[in-house]
Design an enzyme around this catalytic site. Structure first.
Site, PDB file in Angstrom:
ATOM      1  N   HIS A  90       0.840  -1.442  -0.143  1.00  0.00           N
ATOM      2  CA  HIS A  90      -0.084   0.642  -0.167  1.00  0.00           C
ATOM      3  C   HIS A  90       0.902   1.411   0.288  1.00  0.00           C
ATOM      4  O   HIS A  90       0.517   2.265  -0.443  1.00  0.00           O
ATOM      5  CB  HIS A  90      -1.168   0.264   1.415  1.00  0.00           C
ATOM      6  CG  HIS A  90       0.010  -0.208   3.003  1.00  0.00           C
ATOM      7  ND1 HIS A  90      -0.390  -0.854   3.756  1.00  0.00           N
ATOM      8  CD2 HIS A  90      -0.222   1.695   2.926  1.00  0.00           C
ATOM      9  CE1 HIS A  90      -0.127  -0.119   4.664  1.00  0.00           C
ATOM     10  NE2 HIS A  90      -0.247   0.701   4.236  1.00  0.00           N
ATOM     11  N   ASP A 226       0.780  -7.490   2.347  1.00  0.00           N
ATOM     12  CA  ASP A 226       1.160  -6.289   1.774  1.00  0.00           C
ATOM     13  C   ASP A 226       2.715  -5.556   1.787  1.00  0.00           C
ATOM     14  O   ASP A 226       3.762  -5.277   2.304  1.00  0.00           O
ATOM     15  CB  ASP A 226      -0.004  -5.343   2.974  1.00  0.00           C
ATOM     16  CG  ASP A 226       0.402  -4.681   2.979  1.00  0.00           C
ATOM     17  OD1 ASP A 226       1.252  -3.935   1.877  1.00  0.00           O
ATOM     18  OD2 ASP A 226      -0.370  -3.695   3.391  1.00  0.00           O
ATOM     19  N   SER A 647       3.905   2.684   8.528  1.00  0.00           N
ATOM     20  CA  SER A 647       4.111   0.839   7.233  1.00  0.00           C
ATOM     21  C   SER A 647       5.327   0.723   6.690  1.00  0.00           C
ATOM     22  O   SER A 647       5.475   1.258   6.498  1.00  0.00           O
ATOM     23  CB  SER A 647       2.624   1.256   6.525  1.00  0.00           C
ATOM     24  OG  SER A 647       1.713   0.468   6.988  1.00  0.00           O
TER      25      SER A 647
HETATM   26  N1  ARG Z   1      -4.744   0.726   7.991  1.00  0.00           N
HETATM   27  C1  ARG Z   1      -3.308   0.415   6.874  1.00  0.00           C
HETATM   28  C2  ARG Z   1      -2.917   2.102   7.160  1.00  0.00           C
HETATM   29  O1  ARG Z   1      -3.564   2.580   7.777  1.00  0.00           O
HETATM   30  C3  ARG Z   1      -3.723   0.414   6.031  1.00  0.00           C
HETATM   31  C4  ARG Z   1      -4.641   0.701   4.870  1.00  0.00           C
HETATM   32  C5  ARG Z   1      -4.341   0.699   3.316  1.00  0.00           C
HETATM   33  N2  ARG Z   1      -4.604  -1.255   3.391  1.00  0.00           N
HETATM   34  C6  ARG Z   1      -6.718  -1.066   3.283  1.00  0.00           C
HETATM   35  N3  ARG Z   1      -6.895  -2.395   3.219  1.00  0.00           N
HETATM   36  N4  ARG Z   1      -6.540   0.011   2.803  1.00  0.00           N
HETATM   37  O2  ARG Z   1      -2.467   2.289   6.833  1.00  0.00           O
HETATM   38  N1  ASP Z   2      -1.679   0.979   8.457  1.00  0.00           N
HETATM   39  C1  ASP Z   2      -0.457   2.327   9.122  1.00  0.00           C
HETATM   40  C2  ASP Z   2       0.408   3.183   7.898  1.00  0.00           C
HETATM   41  O1  ASP Z   2       0.377   3.112   6.313  1.00  0.00           O
HETATM   42  C3  ASP Z   2      -0.291   1.696  10.032  1.00  0.00           C
HETATM   43  C4  ASP Z   2      -1.235   2.375  11.352  1.00  0.00           C
HETATM   44  O2  ASP Z   2      -1.642   3.164  11.017  1.00  0.00           O
HETATM   45  O3  ASP Z   2      -0.963   0.935  11.899  1.00  0.00           O
HETATM   46  O4  ASP Z   2       1.348   3.290   8.471  1.00  0.00           O
END
Ligand code: ARG
Ligand code: ASP
Length: 713
Positions: A90, A226, A647
């Protein structure tokens, strides 16, 4: 009495300071290393960070947009002597998107460069290495006194910071940046080397890299592969250089070795990277406002618009394509904040903070000097916060309602350009560019439905319903045929292009008379009426928070305080561990490929699995990466304290070898941005074994595995 209070505080703090909480500074790790060793680490603080010798942190990178070099949007690590870098799927998705077309759909199919010549460059991202970090508080605060006005104080500080940054940048040729820590009480300098030629080497199909999609986002059990691989390129002297065909792979003097062995619950884990923002030291009333006022506004408005958009996406495939990434970005924050407010309430964080503030008040009254310094601080802060909260709520409400209408948001941007000092030609170019982007993935039906819901949401939530343009009300937005947006020139792309391609000062009348531009003008006005007092109050709030932080550090002098995340380099540590999300439910810390196959559902977009992965799974063809029970681990949980920006952060074992990549947190624990709770806060990592399996067995890119150093027994 004083002694009694102090020792009582000592006991309370011993209980409240738990291992795992905290994002620590690399150059102050001596304070943590004892605890880290007790938890299983085999390294010294110098093995982790030392500017004069080989150390792990010099193989960790921050990912930056080239036009915003100090705001790290993700983290990553160097994993070969020829500059291979690993981060999350991502984090690299926008680059993959840039190189994708209908003929070469790398998003859907994945991409693997089978030799260096095929690696894809010309990207607008870079990676930075932290070369040095040091405390410059004394220099930044030179000339600052307690009696200064807030305005003067900020002027002196900003001027000192610019001088330090230019001095260091000029003398080293590196990028120097000073950031505020501990709520503007301390200032540290970070010196970065930024590489601007970073090329795409390999990425799995989105069905693996984003397996589970928004359904599984922020959720455990998780089965997302990921990861994405890049390579850093440098000039012939191994120095940073802009993208050029002449550049060569960066010769990394330090890179991470990979531990591809099976892991177990309880194993030590350390993470490094660039966490973005946390607010761990807020007073009770600010946490209460987040839980009961700010988060609910976002959760309610976004929840409703996501429902509307998803319904339209199900009904119309073209809407599905246009709105997939829009809905993903709405949903990411929506889900996180919903988890946050529930976690804060479940763990009674406001009550705990009130209790802590009661202890602070007792500590203050016990001493006259403390009274002179902090006597009315808590009450004054609370009073100003009430003012701030009122404006912040109103601003947020407009941001999350009117400005989430795509057409109103575009009108607002266009109005701002039209009012600027640019020439007509500059205005035309900018706006026509925006129009192109806008119509490329715009659906008027969807926007009408979302906008009418947003207008209702605004009216329900604002204190005194204002009389808006021509008396628009929630009810008269609801009829889809007479929806206001349909009457705007922006409803018809041909009309819009012709107006703005030929724009001159004189055409502004036509725009002023447009119904949606007129409505937007009123909203923009309201918005700027809020922004000015909000900014004024925010300056006072920042100053109260600075002093409140000081108070906490003095009052609880025996506790260890880590500074809030601010996009600078940090180290976190913990262990591989499951958790109990609710009564009678226990979540194990590992997921396996078997779980991917169980979730596989051809009717659910988020859960499609490529045939090749199914075949490898059925044949149990996991090579040397499988576990003792012949399963293949996909993800694991650990107790490290992380946030957005972490991330792609490398997860290390006790010997400093790479074991995984951080990419998310569990939903119940997203409150960790305001209060870490060791029971429910867990970060989610992709196991490096899955990465190796995928590159080797699925992608057949063995040459990349051969570049890496995999530790043997
Ligand atoms: N929750 C994670 C973050 O805040 C991953 C986001 C990307 N993945 C998704 N399924 N949208 O960035
Ligand atoms: N998914 C988040 C990121 O892209 C990590 C988190 O918020 O735990 O940095």
């Amino acid at each position: 009495m004083k002694r009694l209070i102090t020792s009582f505080l000592g006991i309370l703090l011993a209980l409240s300071v738990r291992a795992n909480e905290g994002m620590w500074l690399p150059f102050l790790l001596e304070n943590n290393i004892g605890e880290m060793s007790e938890m299983g680490l085999h390294l010294t603080a110098d093995d982790i960070y030392n500017i004069n010798q080989q150390c792990l942190s010099s193989a960790v990178v921050g990912f930056v947009d080239l036009d915003r070099p100090y705001s790290h949007f993700c983290s990553g690590s160097v994993i070969s002597a020829q500059g291979l870098v690993i981060t999350n799927h991502h984090c690299g998705l926008s680059v993959v998107q840039q190189h994708s077309s209908l003929e070469n759909d790398y998003i859907t199919n994945g991409f693997w460069a089978m030799n260096q010549a095929d690696e894809l460059g010309g990207n607008d991202i870079g990676v930075c290495f932290l070369r040095r970090m040091e405390d410059v508080t004394a220099q930044v605060l030179e000339g600052v006194s307690d009696t200064m006005t807030i305005k003067r104080r900020n002027e002196v500080i900003n001027s000192n910071i610019s001088q330090i940054e230019s001095r260091v940048s000029d003398s080293t040729g590196l990028k120097a940046h000073v950031d505020a820590f501990y709520c503007n009480n301390e200032y540290y300098l970070s010196v970065y080397e930024i590489f601007e030629d970073v090329r795409l080497v390999g990425t799995p199909p989105i069905s693996v890299g984003k397996f589970g999609g928004d359904t599984d986002n922020w959720v455990w059990p998780r089965h997302t592969g990921d990861f994405t691989i890049f390579r850093i390129y440098a000039d012939s002297l191994n120095r940073p250089a802009k993208y050029s065909a002449e550049n060569v792979p960066y010769r990394a003097s330090n890179y991470l070795k990979i531990n591809a062995k099976e892991k177990h619950e309880g194993d030590f884990v350390m993470l490094m990277g660039y966490p973005g923002t946390t607010n761990e030291y807020l007073p009770s009333f600010a946490v209460a406002a987040t839980q009961d006022v700010y988060d609910p506004i976002v959760v309610s408005a976004r929840g409703k618009s996501i429902d509307i958009i998803k319904e339209r996406m199900r009904a119309d495939k073209s809407v599905m394509i246009k709105y997939t990434s829009k809905v993903a970005s709405l949903a990411n924050a929506w889900k996180k904040l919903d988890g946050e407010r529930r976690g804060l309430a479940a763990k009674r964080v406001v009550e705990k903070k009130i209790e802590r503030e009661r202890l602070m008040r007792d500590w203050i009254v016990a001493d006259t000097l403390r009274q002179a310094k902090y006597g009315t601080l808590l009450d004054d802060y609370a009073k100003e916060y009430a003012v701030y909260q009122k404006y912040r709520r109103l601003k947020l409400l407009i941001d999350e309602t009117f400005y989430k209408s795509e057409m109103i948001d575009l009108c607002s941007d266009i109005r701002a350009v039209l009012q600027s000092n640019s020439t007509d030609e500059e205005k035309r170019t900018k706006i026509v560019g925006w129009l192109r982007d806008f119509y490329a993935d715009y659906d008027l039906e969807t926007d009408c439905a979302v906008t009418s819901m947003m207008v209702c949401e605004y009216f329900v939530n604002c204190d005194n319903p204002p009389v808006l343009f021509k008396g628009i009300k929630c009810e008269n937005m609801k009829n889809p045929d007479s929806n206001l947006l349909r009457k705007s020139l922006l409803a018809d792309s041909t009309k819009a292009f012709s107006v703005f391609k030929n724009y001159t000062e004189k055409s502004s009348k036509k725009i002023e008379n447009d119904i949606v531009f007129a409505l937007t003008a009123e909203i923009d006005d309201k918005y700027s009426n809020i922004k000015t007092p909000l900014q004024k109050s925010l300056k006072k709030i920042d100053d109260f928070q600075r002093r409140f932080m000081q108070l906490q550090r003095e009052c609880f002098a025996d506790a260890r305080f880590f500074p809030d995340a601010n996009s600078t380099f940090r180290v976190a540590y913990g262990q591989i561990s499951g958790y109990r999300p609710t009564d009678a439910v226990s979540n194990a810390p590992f997921t396996t490929l078997g779980g991917v196959i169980e979730k596989c559902d051809l009717d659910v977009y988020d859960y499609t699995v490529p045939d090749r992965l199914k075949q490898l799974s059925a044949a149990r063809d996991f090579g040397p990466y499988c576990n003792a029970d012949s399963s293949l681990t996909v993800c694991f949980l650990s107790t490290c304290h992380t946030t957005g920006g972490n991330s792609g952060s490398p997860a290390f074992d006790a010997d400093g070898n790479l074991i995984g990549l951080n990419f998310d947190r569990v939903w119940e624990g997203t409150m960790s941005d305001l209060q870490f709770d060791a029971d429910i806060c867990r970060n989610i990592c992709l196991d490096v074994r899955f990465v190796l399996f995928f590159i080797d067995k699925y992608a057949g890119a063995r040459h990349l595995i051969d570049e890496m150093e995999i530790v043997k027994d």
